[in-house]
Design a protein around this motif. Sequence first.
Motif, PDB file in Angstrom:
ATOM      1  N   UNK A  67     -62.722 -15.136  15.567  1.00  0.00           N
ATOM      2  CA  UNK A  67     -62.983 -13.875  14.848  1.00  0.00           C
ATOM      3  C   UNK A  67     -61.755 -13.513  14.011  1.00  0.00           C
ATOM      4  N   UNK A  68     -62.008 -13.245  12.754  1.00  0.00           N
ATOM      5  CA  UNK A  68     -60.930 -12.914  11.813  1.00  0.00           C
ATOM      6  C   UNK A  68     -61.102 -11.459  11.386  1.00  0.00           C
ATOM      7  N   UNK A  69     -60.124 -10.653  11.686  1.00  0.00           N
ATOM      8  CA  UNK A  69     -60.249  -9.225  11.384  1.00  0.00           C
ATOM      9  C   UNK A  69     -59.090  -8.763  10.497  1.00  0.00           C
ATOM     10  N   UNK A  70     -59.443  -8.130   9.388  1.00  0.00           N
ATOM     11  CA  UNK A  70     -58.431  -7.601   8.458  1.00  0.00           C
ATOM     12  C   UNK A  70     -58.503  -6.080   8.473  1.00  0.00           C
ATOM     13  N   UNK A 119     -59.951   0.878   6.820  1.00  0.00           N
ATOM     14  CA  UNK A 119     -61.033  -0.085   6.641  1.00  0.00           C
ATOM     15  C   UNK A 119     -60.757  -1.362   7.435  1.00  0.00           C
ATOM     16  N   UNK A 120     -61.797  -1.870   8.055  1.00  0.00           N
ATOM     17  CA  UNK A 120     -61.667  -3.165   8.736  1.00  0.00           C
ATOM     18  C   UNK A 120     -62.701  -4.119   8.153  1.00  0.00           C
ATOM     19  N   UNK A 121     -62.301  -5.379   8.030  1.00  0.00           N
ATOM     20  CA  UNK A 121     -63.229  -6.433   7.595  1.00  0.00           C
ATOM     21  C   UNK A 121     -63.210  -7.496   8.681  1.00  0.00           C
ATOM     22  N   UNK A 122     -64.350  -7.801   9.180  1.00  0.00           N
ATOM     23  CA  UNK A 122     -64.410  -8.738  10.298  1.00  0.00           C
ATOM     24  C   UNK A 122     -65.364  -9.883   9.975  1.00  0.00           C
ATOM     25  N   UNK A 123     -64.920 -11.123  10.244  1.00  0.00           N
ATOM     26  CA  UNK A 123     -65.783 -12.282  10.005  1.00  0.00           C
ATOM     27  C   UNK A 123     -65.520 -13.335  11.080  1.00  0.00           C
TER      28      UNK A 123
END
Lengths: 194, 503
Positions: free
Chosen positions: B382-385, B338-342
Amino acid sequence: MKNGRIIGYMLSENELIDGCRKGDRAFQKALYERYCRKMMVVCSRYSKSTAEAEDVLQEAFVKVFQSIAGFRQEAKLETWITRIMVNTALNAQRKKLYLFPMVDVEEINLPEEEISIANIHVNQLLDMIRALPQGCQIVFNLFAIEGYSHKEIAEQLGISEGTSKSQFSRAKSLLQQRLLKESTYYERYGEAKI
Amino acid sequence: MNDMERRKFEDSFKDAFDQAEISPSESVWTNIELDLERAEGGKMKRRILFYKLLAAASVAFAMAVAGVGYYSLKNQPVMSGLQTANSNQQHSADEANQADTSGKASGEAENVNARNTTADTTPEIATTASNEKQSTINQAAATFDGNVQNQVASVRKSHAQQSSRSFNSSTDNVSLVERQGTFLPTGQDDTHQEAIVNHSVSEPTSITSVGVWNPTSIDQLPSKVKPTHSLTGEEQAAEVDPVAVLMAKLEQREKELRAEEAKENKKNNFSDERLWTSVGFAAGAFNAGSSEMSASATAFNTAANQQVTASGVTYSMGVSVGTRLSNRWVLQGGVNYQTQSSDYTANAVVGTSDLQEFYAASVNNADKVDNRILSSDPYSVNNSLRFVTVPMQAGYMVVNKQFGVQLNAGLSTDLFLQNTITPEGGSLDKTTQGRGEESPYRSVNFSGLFGTELTYKIGNHYRVAVNPGLRYPLNSIYKSDTGIDSAPLTFDVGLRFRYIFQP
């Protein structure tokens, strides 16, 4: 290559091993044909009945074929197979020993006379061994025939060395008593009971 | 006996058994062969399973590309099928009405009398089908409604009366009339009834002189009872027995309904779905509005605060395995990536002590705050987890037909992989923060899951599913010593492709 019995006697040990490693059924049957009769004796010595012995033989041969790929030929093939037979038989007996654990038994005074088994048929000897109590049968086989020391037997069966020794002594004396009866019978009637 | 003799005793046993041989029974080798084949079969099964999974994954990938379009196309026939079923029923009713009209034309007086016998004859129709599922048959009877039953009764009644009238006219007809006349009022068993109908249908010429029938209704007959040659009105009437016609219609309709039901049962057979695996992907959005950061309002903290409160998008893909626990309950588990991007706006940069390298301000640089913090013009980051999630969900199948609806709830263990901060514009380097003691992110997180799963079965082995769901973190992804509490609520919609293992 369909008839394992025919090719079994024509092939060298290495050829047999190579064929079995490839999973070739004809070679597997050839190997079985070559050793099954001897191994049946081994299994019979550890069992109480022929059916039980055949079960062990079957299970052990399956193990042989499944693990022959890892056989490094440090020992003779027959020795390796015999070891698998003995281990499989012991595994089968362990379940019974779990329920009826081996304990020290009182020593029986051995007969002073010299007893020979020369005139006794091997089937009779087998019957005598099978007639021994469970623990005595296993220890006698391992010590007298397989040649393990009491220490090795103790480790393998999870018993004390003393228990192994006492079980063997009891087995031996029971066998000698039985042999004495047989030899008396032989002296009287001139032939062994087969 | 001395020790030497004793040793000799043991050796003698060893020697005795050394060359001994006993032949085992033939069955031993057979059993060994069977055991070996079974073991080899097990290996083969595992190999086949692997290839099946591979095939399922491949098909799923293809489905992911064309899934939505195919899905909508696949759903259309279901709707049209339902409409067809409805129109069939309507058509049957229309036919019955028309038959009723024609029945009226044939003799009003008799029809009036016949209506009184409806109550007696209706159970017969129900009994005809009582060996099968009662509900279906009642439906079949209902399809024809009262008009049809009246018509049946009417025709039977008139037929019975006419039969008695025609008793003397022909000896050939007598036997048939007697059979039918006996059958109708007494309501004999299905076999007899069917036999008569079949007899009437297969041999229409044998009932030529039975009754008077209005030829105008012949167009509404099933084709198999229509006369094959053209006749004048009276000849046609003499050609077809109306009782047989209506019974044949009933039988025809009954057969259709049974076939439909059998087809439906076959389609809806959910009991063979005991174990399945699925691959899928999901896309959604998360809202970190509830996140907060307990720190003073420095330029750095403002950027970090924007980072943790930013909303964004999430994507995941993975595999899962499911099994049925009971008729309605299922258990599903799997592994997802899973990736979360903001995106957020920062107005500070973090530099190394020698001011040679600069990074975007983020939570990852919290331990570098004491070194160099420099205010800057606002810039976008961009912040990606990335996580590996291991969901485990229990599901309840509300609808378990070909089209399925399932409610799922469960727990997911989310293993943090890494965070990537990518400043836009290219003037600052991209930075990556992994897991570990120095990381501000917790390595293991837990989330609650709730969602629905809408599935549609395609063939015996496949089922596609759309599953909208909610994910709520049970703990903050940031460690407690960072002073940040972030639990973004995620809503996503997944598309899954199931491969069902047949028992």
